[in-house]
Design an enzyme around this catalytic site. Sequence first.
Site, short mmCIF file in Angstrom:
data_model
loop_
_atom_site.label_atom_id
_atom_site.label_comp_id
_atom_site.label_asym_id
_atom_site.label_seq_id
_atom_site.Cartn_x
_atom_site.Cartn_y
_atom_site.Cartn_z
N SER A 116 -68.75 10.78 -5.21
CA SER A 116 -67.86 11.12 -4.10
C SER A 116 -67.51 12.61 -4.09
O SER A 116 -67.48 13.25 -5.14
CB SER A 116 -66.57 10.31 -4.28
OG SER A 116 -65.53 10.88 -3.54
N TYR A 140 -59.22 8.54 -8.67
CA TYR A 140 -60.51 8.08 -8.14
C TYR A 140 -61.60 9.13 -8.40
O TYR A 140 -62.68 8.81 -8.90
CB TYR A 140 -60.35 7.82 -6.63
CG TYR A 140 -61.63 7.49 -5.92
CD1 TYR A 140 -62.26 6.27 -6.10
CD2 TYR A 140 -62.23 8.41 -5.06
CE1 TYR A 140 -63.44 5.96 -5.45
CE2 TYR A 140 -63.40 8.12 -4.39
CZ TYR A 140 -64.01 6.90 -4.59
OH TYR A 140 -65.17 6.61 -3.94
N LYS A 144 -65.12 8.97 -10.86
CA LYS A 144 -66.49 9.29 -10.44
C LYS A 144 -67.08 10.39 -11.33
O LYS A 144 -68.24 10.35 -11.71
CB LYS A 144 -66.51 9.72 -8.96
CG LYS A 144 -66.09 8.62 -8.00
CD LYS A 144 -67.12 7.50 -7.94
CE LYS A 144 -66.73 6.40 -6.99
NZ LYS A 144 -67.65 5.26 -7.01
N1 UFG Z 1 -55.16 10.45 7.45
C1 UFG Z 1 -54.09 10.52 8.33
N2 UFG Z 1 -53.56 9.34 8.78
C2 UFG Z 1 -54.02 8.13 8.38
C3 UFG Z 1 -55.10 8.06 7.47
C4 UFG Z 1 -55.65 9.25 7.03
O1 UFG Z 1 -53.64 11.59 8.69
O2 UFG Z 1 -53.48 7.12 8.82
C5 UFG Z 1 -55.78 11.70 7.02
C6 UFG Z 1 -55.79 11.87 5.51
O3 UFG Z 1 -54.62 12.52 5.10
C7 UFG Z 1 -57.05 12.71 5.31
C8 UFG Z 1 -57.98 12.29 6.46
O4 UFG Z 1 -57.14 11.66 7.41
O5 UFG Z 1 -56.76 14.05 5.46
C9 UFG Z 1 -59.06 11.33 6.03
O6 UFG Z 1 -58.45 10.30 5.27
P1 UFG Z 1 -59.22 8.98 4.84
O7 UFG Z 1 -58.24 8.10 4.15
O8 UFG Z 1 -59.96 8.42 5.99
O9 UFG Z 1 -60.33 9.50 3.81
P2 UFG Z 1 -60.18 10.42 2.52
O10 UFG Z 1 -60.65 11.80 2.92
O11 UFG Z 1 -58.85 10.30 1.89
O12 UFG Z 1 -61.19 9.76 1.51
C10 UFG Z 1 -62.52 9.41 1.84
C11 UFG Z 1 -62.96 8.26 0.98
C12 UFG Z 1 -63.00 8.67 -0.46
C13 UFG Z 1 -63.83 9.91 -0.63
C14 UFG Z 1 -63.41 11.00 0.32
C15 UFG Z 1 -64.38 12.14 0.23
O13 UFG Z 1 -62.06 7.18 1.13
O14 UFG Z 1 -63.54 7.62 -1.20
O15 UFG Z 1 -63.37 10.50 1.64
O16 UFG Z 1 -64.22 13.06 1.24
F1 UFG Z 1 -63.72 10.36 -1.89
#
Ligand code: UFG
Length: 324
Positions: A116, A140, A144
């Site tokens: 990741s 997490y 990895k």
């Molecule tokens: N976000 C919001 N509101 C929400 C959900 C998310 O503002 O309701 C924001 C988060 O703060 C983040 C972005 O949207 O900035 C993306 O969030 P996600 O939860 O969709 O994804 P993440 O970037 O946290 O994580 C994902 C995968 C991980 C991986 C990562 C790598 O879930 O496993 O991408 O970029 F490691």
Amino acid sequence: MKFLVTGGAGYIGSHMVKFLLSKNHEVTVFDNLSTGKLINKNKINFIKVNLLNRKKLDQLMSKKKFDAVFHFAALSIVNESEKKPRKYYMNNVLGTKNLINSMIKYKLNNLIFSSSASVYGAPKTKKILETHQMKPISEYGKNKKEIEKILAQIGKKKNFKSISFRYFNAAGADESAKIGENHKPETHLIPKILNSIKRKQKKVYIYGNSYKTIDGTCVRDYIHVNDIVRAHYYGLKKFRQKKCILNYNIGSGKGYSVLEIINGIEKVTRVKLKIIYKKKRKGDPPILVADCKKIFKDLRWKPKYKNIDKILLTAWQWHKKPFI
Ligand code: UFG
């Protein structure tokens, strides 16, 4: 060829299974069915197993000579990993160690590991190369990184080949709209918004709007799930090398802010969303965008889904189905 897909009922794993079946390969799936959905049940060998059960794992691995193992089974919610570090360590590190040890015991040498972008932590450069320092800021990401380290050590000592693919933000769904992204609980930006639209709530929480980005919201590199799956398939050719300890970013090389994703979803679904600002989420780096030179050159892979609206549309076509 004979392949094992762990986590084959999950989001990316189910797309991998569909792809391998379309190429007429023999597919075995190991999954604990904790999340996700098993499709193509009559076309695969399915075994319900927890990777922490080493004895059962050994029994199963002794029976088949898999040409390669695709290891997707993992817990993958960054925020949850902060709250439940032990649960994440057990599943993601100890479960994977069991799988690797069992593979070594039965001389199964080829592993494709789902790593990741979270292994990098907060990036020091605009785009992240594979050589970027690995300083994960979430449990997490640490899980990895630990596995990648183990794979590198084993690969030097034994005839054990591995490719770690560092995914950026997997998004979208297969165009059949039969499989897609569905976590429980759902925490990911795109599916969370689409669920809210489906339930007629039409609202979105934005976690932080004071990041140093174009509009203050976090920037991510969204890559279509079937592009990820294709990269894995292209990776198999590397197992012909005598030694193989590789890692590749899988991303599009383009970043979108949370607000840009919200705009895109509004366009694709023709629904106006109510935005609610919340405080920053722990463990969220401000910007994560891949530099994909290495995978472009080495595997001759390029994303087919270059348009974010198209990716969002495939996600919506799956999400709006009544059965989810
Ligand atoms: N976000 C919001 N509101 C929400 C959900 C998310 O503002 O309701 C924001 C988060 O703060 C983040 C972005 O949207 O900035 C993306 O969030 P996600 O939860 O969709 O994804 P993440 O970037 O946290 O994580 C994902 C995968 C991980 C991986 C990562 C790598 O879930 O496993 O991408 O970029 F490691």
